[in-house]
Write an enzyme that holds these catalytic residues in place. Structure first.
Site, PDB file in Angstrom:
ATOM      1  N   TYR A  93       0.874  -1.168   0.000  1.00 12.33           N
ATOM      2  CA  TYR A  93       0.000   0.000   0.000  1.00 12.33           C
ATOM      3  C   TYR A  93       0.918   1.228   0.000  1.00 12.33           C
ATOM      4  O   TYR A  93       1.160   1.855   1.023  1.00 12.33           O
ATOM      5  CB  TYR A  93      -0.929  -0.030   1.214  1.00 12.33           C
ATOM      6  CG  TYR A  93      -1.823  -1.251   1.214  1.00 12.33           C
ATOM      7  CD1 TYR A  93      -3.062  -1.227   0.576  1.00 12.33           C
ATOM      8  CD2 TYR A  93      -1.404  -2.439   1.805  1.00 12.33           C
ATOM      9  CE1 TYR A  93      -3.877  -2.362   0.546  1.00 12.33           C
ATOM     10  CE2 TYR A  93      -2.205  -3.573   1.776  1.00 12.33           C
ATOM     11  CZ  TYR A  93      -3.437  -3.521   1.144  1.00 12.33           C
ATOM     12  OH  TYR A  93      -4.238  -4.656   1.106  1.00 12.33           O
ATOM     13  N   ARG A 153       9.961  -6.248  -7.974  1.00 10.91           N
ATOM     14  CA  ARG A 153       8.682  -6.576  -7.343  1.00 10.91           C
ATOM     15  C   ARG A 153       7.590  -6.438  -8.397  1.00 10.91           C
ATOM     16  O   ARG A 153       7.232  -5.326  -8.805  1.00 10.91           O
ATOM     17  CB  ARG A 153       8.396  -5.634  -6.159  1.00 10.91           C
ATOM     18  CG  ARG A 153       9.411  -5.757  -5.030  1.00 10.91           C
ATOM     19  CD  ARG A 153       9.299  -7.106  -4.328  1.00 10.91           C
ATOM     20  NE  ARG A 153      10.217  -7.219  -3.206  1.00 10.91           N
ATOM     21  CZ  ARG A 153      11.425  -7.779  -3.266  1.00 10.91           C
ATOM     22  NH1 ARG A 153      11.859  -8.260  -4.425  1.00 10.91           N
ATOM     23  NH2 ARG A 153      12.184  -7.861  -2.206  1.00 10.91           N
ATOM     24  N   ASP A 244      17.995  -9.130   1.677  1.00  6.83           N
ATOM     25  CA  ASP A 244      18.541  -7.919   2.298  1.00  6.83           C
ATOM     26  C   ASP A 244      19.607  -8.273   3.327  1.00  6.83           C
ATOM     27  O   ASP A 244      20.629  -7.589   3.444  1.00  6.83           O
ATOM     28  CB  ASP A 244      17.425  -7.110   2.958  1.00  6.83           C
ATOM     29  CG  ASP A 244      16.342  -6.715   1.983  1.00  6.83           C
ATOM     30  OD1 ASP A 244      16.662  -6.481   0.801  1.00  6.83           O
ATOM     31  OD2 ASP A 244      15.163  -6.647   2.401  1.00  6.83           O
TER      32      ASP A 244
END
Length: 302
Positions: A93, A153, A244
């Site tokens: 979001y 992504r 990461d």
């Protein structure tokens, strides 16, 4: 971003736990835990989620003195939803968020202080024109090595969009990190197979091409050849954030002056810490803990 983690599929209701996530923030925390001086530059909303992000990074020893706080946009949000076994569904979001409004000017203070390494990801570039310009500005910053983790992504942008934005950055990069299926997003058009992509990236001036292969380990390519390391075997709890963690370990080794093999050893170790614990960054090791995985399974440290 703020991060909500569900304990079951969302449509079934249940409990959501609140934390912080974000590729660059995860790397920053990983490096800080390993004893390095780290600065995170980005944008959060002037809201409680933004306060949580800043508080968490400060608590982990990350410098947030140059973070932009946007009073007109909310902090981004990501939701992690377990589906089957260790498969996690991720919902973003971020449209209209403070991060999506990031502009190059917001990075001026952080870049002015200089850095030995500037770490960037394709995720930020996917958020909109402003963030893309900010990534390019950071890549052009004089001084330290520039590292890009492609981190594609699909929910944020298509492969075609990613390639159009990331390929022009390649001549500015010293280190490219990608999974084997992401290499073609930064290699020149026509290069598809791993060997072709790696050769093309090195020819464009990239010093190190780091290929992440998940459970199969990783390989680093330079003009002098390649170095391979298998993954460290640990019980897998959560694979989110493993890439990461791997990058944090690799860059830590670079900052410590380790050769490529030593950097890769540290990278697969920090990646293993990440998958063996729940959360994006919560299980990342401190420097004094790097040897913990050498202990026999089930060992109690007394």
């Amino acid at each position: 971003m703020a991060a909500l983690r569900a304990d079951r599929p969302l449509r079934l209701g249940g409990t959501l736990s609140l934390s912080v996530a974000g590729a660059e923030a995860n790397v920053a925390i990983g490096l800080a835990r390993l004893g390095h001086s780290v600065r995170w530059a980005g944008a959060v909303g002037e809201d409680e989620f933004g306060g949580l992000v800043l508080r968490t990074l400060r608590a982990e020893g990350v410098d947030v003195s140059h973070v932009a706080v946007d009073p007109a946009a909310p902090t981004g949000l990501v939701v992690f939803e377990p589906r089957v076994a260790d498969l996690t569904r991720v919902s973003y979001y971020r449209s209209g968020s403070a991060g999506s409004r990031l502009a190059p000017a917001a990075l001026a203070g952080a870049l002015a202080e200089g850095a030995r390494i500037v770490h960037l990801t394709g995720i930020t570039a996917a958020l909109g024109p402003g963030p893309r310009a900010a990534v390019e500005t950071a890549a052009r910053a004089p001084g330290g090595a520039v590292c890009l983790d492609v981190n594609h992504r699909a929910k944020l942008w298509s492969r075609e969009e990613a390639a159009a934005v990331l390929r022009p950055l390649v001549p500015l990069l010293d280190i490219v990190v990608a999974s084997d299926d992401e290499l073609a997003l930064v290699a020149p058009p026509g290069a598809e197979h791993e060997a072709e992509c790696v050769e093309a990236l090195l020819a464009q001036g990239v010093g190190e091409v780091v290929v992440k292969r998940g459970a199969a380990g990783a390989e680093v390519f330079t003009e002098h050849g390649s170095v391979v390391r298998p993954a460290v075997r640990v019980p897998v709890r959560d694979t989110v954030g493993a890439g990461d963690a791997f990058v944090a370990g690799y860059l830590s080794g670079l900052l410590d002056g380790l050769p490529v093999a030593g950097r890769l050893d540290r990278a697969v170790t920090t990646g293993a810490f990440a998958v063996a614990a729940a959360g994006d960054w919560e299980g990342l090791p401190f420097r004094e803990e790097l040897a913990l995985l050498d202990a026999a399974p089930g060992t109690a440290l007394r």
